[in-house]
Scaffold this motif. Structure first.
Motif, short mmCIF file in Angstrom:
data_model
loop_
_atom_site.label_atom_id
_atom_site.label_comp_id
_atom_site.label_asym_id
_atom_site.label_seq_id
_atom_site.Cartn_x
_atom_site.Cartn_y
_atom_site.Cartn_z
N ALA A 224 0.86 -1.19 0.00
CA ALA A 224 0.00 0.00 0.00
C ALA A 224 0.89 1.23 0.00
O ALA A 224 1.79 1.37 0.84
CB ALA A 224 -0.92 0.01 1.22
N LEU A 225 0.63 2.13 -0.96
CA LEU A 225 1.36 3.39 -1.05
C LEU A 225 0.46 4.52 -0.57
O LEU A 225 -0.76 4.51 -0.81
CB LEU A 225 1.79 3.66 -2.49
CG LEU A 225 2.53 2.52 -3.21
CD1 LEU A 225 2.92 2.95 -4.61
CD2 LEU A 225 3.74 2.08 -2.42
N ASN A 226 1.02 5.49 0.07
CA ASN A 226 0.26 6.67 0.47
C ASN A 226 -0.02 7.51 -0.77
O ASN A 226 0.90 7.89 -1.51
CB ASN A 226 1.05 7.48 1.50
CG ASN A 226 1.14 6.76 2.84
OD1 ASN A 226 0.14 6.32 3.39
ND2 ASN A 226 2.35 6.61 3.35
N ALA A 227 -1.32 7.77 -1.01
CA ALA A 227 -1.71 8.45 -2.24
C ALA A 227 -1.10 9.85 -2.36
O ALA A 227 -0.89 10.34 -3.47
CB ALA A 227 -3.25 8.54 -2.30
N GLY A 230 3.26 8.75 -2.52
CA GLY A 230 3.80 7.50 -3.03
C GLY A 230 4.68 6.74 -2.07
O GLY A 230 5.23 5.68 -2.42
N SER A 231 4.84 7.22 -0.86
CA SER A 231 5.64 6.49 0.12
C SER A 231 4.95 5.18 0.49
O SER A 231 3.72 5.08 0.46
CB SER A 231 5.87 7.34 1.37
OG SER A 231 4.63 7.71 1.96
N ILE A 232 5.75 4.18 0.83
CA ILE A 232 5.20 2.85 1.13
C ILE A 232 4.67 2.84 2.56
O ILE A 232 5.41 3.06 3.52
CB ILE A 232 6.27 1.76 0.95
CG1 ILE A 232 6.76 1.74 -0.52
CG2 ILE A 232 5.72 0.40 1.34
CD1 ILE A 232 7.90 0.76 -0.77
N ALA A 233 3.36 2.59 2.67
CA ALA A 233 2.73 2.53 4.00
C ALA A 233 2.94 1.17 4.64
O ALA A 233 3.19 1.07 5.84
CB ALA A 233 1.24 2.84 3.88
N TRP A 234 2.82 0.12 3.83
CA TRP A 234 3.09 -1.24 4.31
C TRP A 234 3.30 -2.17 3.11
O TRP A 234 2.90 -1.85 2.00
CB TRP A 234 1.98 -1.78 5.21
CG TRP A 234 0.58 -1.79 4.63
CD1 TRP A 234 -0.40 -0.85 4.85
CD2 TRP A 234 0.00 -2.77 3.76
NE1 TRP A 234 -1.55 -1.18 4.16
CE2 TRP A 234 -1.34 -2.37 3.49
CE3 TRP A 234 0.45 -3.95 3.18
CZ2 TRP A 234 -2.20 -3.10 2.67
CZ3 TRP A 234 -0.40 -4.69 2.36
CH2 TRP A 234 -1.71 -4.26 2.12
#
Length: 617
Positions: A224-227, A230-234
């Motif tokens: 899951a990327l933060n919209a 684009g950082s990776i949330a998990w």
């Protein structure tokens, strides 16, 4: 090497289903009976997962429930015969065009086969001119790192942004109005076989994506990327220790005991084999807002040669229920544990509320590659039903008490022996090609295969970035001689209502409408409209190449209903055409060359978007 008995379930589901006729009844094509309208009630997606149609089509599956259903009815049984081409757009690249065209804010978006270009088509202007295009420019070398061509299953729109994945493992966010890059995030290393073909799935502020490449020994994952940036949330892996799979015993409550225990993603593999074990996540994701859970499949374990990976090979070939915000798993179910045949578990999970034994059950319904249509309780992962929808020799049903698939002992692959007459074959009774569910009829419309194979295992060593398969397969049509079908399935009565036989596998998707019409395409290039009630053909149009794309329908800015489809043969089923393979090698194309040599005489490479509408009045 012998197969451990602990891998083999013990009961046959058809015995348990005898009272319903679910295993044995096979209605003829165009059966007029309508079990979906019986007094027992009709299946229906929850409103939160499938809201009222606004005329747009912003994600490939139409909605969170994966219905691919439109409430547009201007094109209906009476009018569809007058459908004509409104405009076309050249894709600019030949090859397997698997993208779904999506529509948001009077703009149509689609993604081409390699070089993976995103197109924005202005629907406010006559002829659908290209508004802008964004070229992702993946390196040419990535084409050799993909099992079945560098295809792309489409973009997704949310909050003024279009998201897409590239074959070299980037997720890209593009401004929907201007075509400017907002951000891009690289998630893997394609030189090791880690690639991407799936369409992103957006839930809230998370963009959820997964990888391809199990045929190269890529370790499967979903992220899951933060919209916003684009950082990776998990990220959750499909193999390995619990911390990598995002299994927390306080949250993870699987229904069946075989999924309970510590670090099963390690212990159910030979030493360190889980590190190259496949289980990639390249198919469809659905979402239940009421539970705040996503449902996603995991693909085949690697290699295909099962003799080299004793154990159940957790957590491949199954479905996870996860929290979209954290990735934590709530439950898991394996459709084909210790997969023998490359029956990747990536198909769509349709979210429905289903009349069941006098009450309504919250379920997901899944037409699976192993030949069964599964009904799972989406709150627990319990299997309520698993009904065959095609001729099966590879297994003998599903034990509803244990949830396990029962292998046919006569078909278990052995070293030095060719196993003949395996049905279904590796692409399965149904590959990734997505079904549609109609709220009007209560039926599921399933594009699928009718294929069998011969299977010979061979030793294989892992070398990063090279195929990791270990099997020589040969495919051929199943019973009746037709290699494909398009059918209507009643999820309440658990049976086929009607079916259309096709000469070739039906490799693209389906869309159902409130007008009582269902659309799909075939490998010969025919785009068809059929009666949702009977399967009768109402209209067809010959496109320039075979169709493996996903149709969509929408309301244009002029108030008219349109239908869109990409034409362009390719992918696993059609690469004999696009790559000009020699059919004299029956194992080429990973087994398809044994039967698709004639396809080269019937269709040709191409890449074209076709958009249809009724004549303007």
């Amino acid at each position: 090497m012998t197969l451990h008995r602990s891998w083999i379930p013990t009961l046959v589901v058809c015995m348990a289903l005898a009272v319903t006729g679910g295993c044995n009844r096979r209605p003829a094509a165009n059966d007029p009976s309508r079990p979906g309208r019986q007094a027992a009630g009709r299946a229906m997606p929850p409103a939160a997962a499938s809201p009222k149609d606004d005329g747009q089509w912003i994600m490939p599956a139409k909605d969170f429930a994966n219905t691919r259903y439109s409430e547009q009815a201007q094109i209906n049984k009476q009018t569809v015969g007058r459908l004509q081409v409104a405009f076309t757009v050249s894709v600019g690249a030949s090859g397997g065009q698997e993208s779904s065209p999506i529509v948001a804010q009077n703009t149509l978006y689609f993604v081409s086969h390699y070089p993976t270009t995103l197109y924005a088509i202005d629907l406010t202007q006559p002829g659908g001119p290209v508004k802008w295009r964004y070229e992702t420019r993946p390196p040419a070398a990535v084409q050799g790192e993909m099992c079945c061509e560098p295809v792309n299953r489409g973009p997704t729109y949310a909050n003024g942004t279009v998201y897409l994945n590239t074959p070299d493992t980037r997720t890209v966010a593009i401004d929907a109005t201007t075509g400017a890059l907002k951000w891009e995030t690289r998630l893997g290393d394609f030189t090791r076989g880690d690639t991407m073909t799936m369409a992103p799935f957006v839930v809230g502020d998370k963009v959820i994506v997964g990888n391809s490449g199990a045929e190269f020994g890529a370790r499967g994952w979903i992220a899951a990327l933060n919209a916003a940036d684009g950082s990776i949330a998990w990220r959750a892996y499909s193999t390995g220790p619990d911390v990598d799979v995002k299994i927390d015993p306080k949250v993870f409550k699987p229904f069946y005991p075989q999924y309970k225990g510590k670090d099963l993603g390690v212990s159910q593999w030979p030493t360190d084999a889980w590190k190259i074990g496949g289980g990639t996540v390249w198919g469809w994701i659905s979402y239940d807002p009421e539970q705040d859970l996503i449902f996603h499949g995991t693909s085949n374990p690697a290699p295909w040669n099962h003799l080299q990976r004793p154990g159940d090979n957790h957590w491949t070939n199954g479905v996870f229920a996860r929290e979209p915000k954290t990735g934590l798993a709530h439950w898991f179910y394996a459709y084909s544990p210790h997969d023998l045949w490359d029956h990747s578990g990536v198909n769509e999970n349709i979210v429905l509320d289903l009349p069941w034994q006098g009450r309504t059950r919250k379920v997901i319904i899944r037409p699976e590659r192993n030949g069964y249509i599964y009904v799972l309780d989406r709150t627990t992962g319990e299997v309520l039903a698993a009904d065959p929808f095609i001729h099966i020799t590879a297994s003998k049903g599903v034990d509803l008490k244990t949830g396990r698939l029962r292998f046919n002992p006569d078909m278990i692959p052995q070293a030095g022996k060719v196993i003949r007459g395996v049905c279904p074959n590796s692409p399965g009774a149904k590959d990734w090609s997505p079904s549609a569910f109609s709220k009007a009829t209560g039926l599921i419309y399933v594009p699928h295969n009718n294929l069998c194979m011969d299977w010979e295992t061979k030793p294989v060593n892992y070398i990063a970035g090279t195929p990791y398969i270990g099997v020589n397969p040969r495919f051929y049509p199943g019973q009746g001689g037709n290699a494909g079908e398009f059918m209507a399935w009643d999820p309440v009565g658990r049976r086929k209502v009607w079916t259309i036989k096709e000469r070739w596998p039906v490799w693209g998707g389906a869309v159902a409408t409130a007008g009582g019409v269902v659309f799909y395409g075939n490998l010969e290039g025919w785009f068809k409209a059929v009666d949702a009630d009977t399967g009768q053909e109402l209209w067809k149009f010959k496109t320039g190449s075979g169709i493996i794309g996903q149709p969509t329908t929408f309301r244009g800015p002029d108030g008219r209903q349109y239908v869109a489809i990409l034409s362009g043969v390719g992918g696993w089923v059609g690469s004999i055409v696009t790559r000009n393979l020699d059919p004299r090698d029956p194992t080429a194309q990973k087994g398809f060359a044994n039967m698709t040599g004639e396809l080269k005489k019937i269709t040709q490479p191409g890449g074209m978007l076709y958009v249809f509408a009724l004549p303007a009045t």
